[in-house]
Scaffold this active site. Sequence first.
Site, PDB file in Angstrom:
ATOM      1  N   LYS A   1       5.386   9.537   8.437  1.00 21.13           N
ATOM      2  CA  LYS A   1       5.234   9.024   9.803  1.00 21.13           C
ATOM      3  C   LYS A   1       6.328   9.502  10.772  1.00 21.13           C
ATOM      4  O   LYS A   1       6.223  10.592  11.308  1.00 21.13           O
ATOM      5  CB  LYS A   1       5.130   7.496   9.782  1.00 21.13           C
ATOM      6  CG  LYS A   1       3.918   7.020   8.933  1.00 21.13           C
ATOM      7  CD  LYS A   1       3.497   5.622   9.260  1.00 21.13           C
ATOM      8  CE  LYS A   1       2.512   5.038   8.260  1.00 21.13           C
ATOM      9  NZ  LYS A   1       1.110   5.279   8.536  1.00 21.13           N
TER      10      LYS A   1
ATOM     11  N   ASP B   1       9.320   2.778  -0.859  1.00 23.67           N
ATOM     12  CA  ASP B   1       8.346   3.446   0.000  1.00 23.67           C
ATOM     13  C   ASP B   1       8.719   3.081   1.434  1.00 23.67           C
ATOM     14  O   ASP B   1       8.399   1.992   1.918  1.00 23.67           O
ATOM     15  CB  ASP B   1       6.931   2.977  -0.351  1.00 23.67           C
ATOM     16  CG  ASP B   1       5.881   3.563   0.581  1.00 23.67           C
ATOM     17  OD1 ASP B   1       6.252   4.156   1.614  1.00 23.67           O
ATOM     18  OD2 ASP B   1       4.678   3.417   0.270  1.00 23.67           O
TER      19      ASP B   1
ATOM     20  N   TYR C   1       0.868  -1.182   0.000  1.00 16.62           N
ATOM     21  CA  TYR C   1       0.000   0.000   0.000  1.00 16.62           C
ATOM     22  C   TYR C   1       0.898   1.223   0.000  1.00 16.62           C
ATOM     23  O   TYR C   1       1.807   1.330   0.833  1.00 16.62           O
ATOM     24  CB  TYR C   1      -0.897  -0.017   1.245  1.00 16.62           C
ATOM     25  CG  TYR C   1      -1.760   1.206   1.420  1.00 16.62           C
ATOM     26  CD1 TYR C   1      -2.904   1.392   0.643  1.00 16.62           C
ATOM     27  CD2 TYR C   1      -1.449   2.178   2.373  1.00 16.62           C
ATOM     28  CE1 TYR C   1      -3.719   2.514   0.813  1.00 16.62           C
ATOM     29  CE2 TYR C   1      -2.264   3.296   2.558  1.00 16.62           C
ATOM     30  CZ  TYR C   1      -3.394   3.453   1.779  1.00 16.62           C
ATOM     31  OH  TYR C   1      -4.181   4.564   1.952  1.00 16.62           O
TER      32      TYR C   1
HETATM   33  N1  HOZ Z   1      -0.301   2.862   6.425  1.00  7.58           N
HETATM   34  C1  HOZ Z   1      -1.337   3.050   7.386  1.00  7.58           C
HETATM   35  C2  HOZ Z   1      -2.063   1.775   7.656  1.00  7.58           C
HETATM   36  N2  HOZ Z   1      -1.464   0.649   7.113  1.00  7.58           N
HETATM   37  C3  HOZ Z   1      -2.210   4.163   6.990  1.00  7.58           C
HETATM   38  C4  HOZ Z   1      -3.141   4.578   8.038  1.00  7.58           C
HETATM   39  C5  HOZ Z   1      -4.399   5.100   7.424  1.00  7.58           C
HETATM   40  O1  HOZ Z   1      -4.704   4.747   6.265  1.00  7.58           O
HETATM   41  O2  HOZ Z   1      -5.092   5.837   8.124  1.00  7.58           O
END
Ligand code: HOZ
Length: 429
Positions: free
Chosen positions: A267, A239, A144
């Site tokens: 983050k 990423d 993702y």
């Molecule tokens: N990468 C985060 C969860 N895997 C993102 C958090 C979100 O989408 O709020």
Amino acid sequence: MKRTRSESLFQTAQQYIPGGVNSPVRAFKAVGGNPLFIVKGKGARITDADGNEFIDYVASWGPLIFGHAHPQIVEAVSTQAQLGTSFGAPTELEIELAQKVAEAVPSIETVRLVSSGTEATLSALRLARGFTGRDKIVKFEGCYHGHSDSLLVKAGSGVLSLGLPDCPGIVNDLAKKTLTLPYNDINAVEELFSSLGKEIACLIVEPIAGNMGVVPPQPGFLEVLRKVTARSGTLLIFDEVITGFRVAFGGAQKLYGVSPDLTCLGKIIGGGLPVGAYGGKKEIMDHIAPTGAVYQAGTLSGNPLAVTAGIEMLNLLSQPGVYDDLEKKSERLCHGFKENVKQAGVTATFTRVGSMFSMFFTDQEIVSFESVKTSDTHLFKRYFNAMLEEGIYIAPSQFEAGFMSAVHTDEDIDATLAAQGRALKKARG
Ligand code: HOZ
């Protein structure tokens, strides 16, 4: 456990906010029930609107490697707030953060600050397309990279947890430019690049997948990505929004010794405030406006509050022993989890790199999207709710990572293990 205030807030939230949440992963859809509303966090613990306290392994989905409301970060942000919260003009703070990032992350010479991981990845993609003059991109199933159109294809995180594989609203012709491959499948990578390599602008990868649960790269995988992309003139993008400054001071690229062309961060470098960044070789980065023609901008990019928090976070992380300590604590926690699983007679497979970890309810080796999907999500649902009742806050999905922080104490870990032992037995039935 009393949840009346959270329940009532959720009813009201749904009147004004779609689904009552500002990011789908916060809804408890994959585990049943409704989300808890959090009122405060201190160290490794959070407290909800009903006064329930939890030991937190979500850490705001990764950034809070020094826990909630760390005094050094709070003080620096408060001091900066007195001086102004946003200027839309350069500040010296931005240079300080950019310099720290460039000095720590092996492949970064210059870095552009943005406000979220999604912004970082979509901007890096545009830059790669602008730089190479090519349209096609490659990503891996279950990774993702935020929610931009090109990257929301076979994605992990909320898309996987909520079972929403095809997102309406994405222009089909654009989605077709995104080619997907199975994570850790070296043969598939080599095959694709031998036929289409010269048409591919970039390959983007989480060097340690963290958005389908934790899936570490198999030996040689990242090296092959580096080799085939270099051969085709394709940019390799790591990423590192989750892994950057989490698995090492300098990220997964430092840990594995593989250097991408571009790196996306977020983050941790925002210390709990909204920050993203993308960086790489100056020669590539200079294609961004104003030096180059690839446009990308943002009023709140390099925001002084967020940058201040990021600087303090990196200061804290650069103290000696931080990563060794994180490793020891995470090892102890996961070792205890394994013992509990054995005792409860439950089947689970564990993955961990440093302070990011997962426990999948499956007997399969965890190497890809296909293998994580063999997990028993019904068992996870019962486990999640039993852990919550025990005062342990983990991500409300089988397909998200757990995070250890530097401020979890031995007592927190002992309490977590005792709670987990009980929760497993309850979940198993
Ligand atoms: N990468 C985060 C969860 N895997 C993102 C958090 C979100 O989408 O709020």
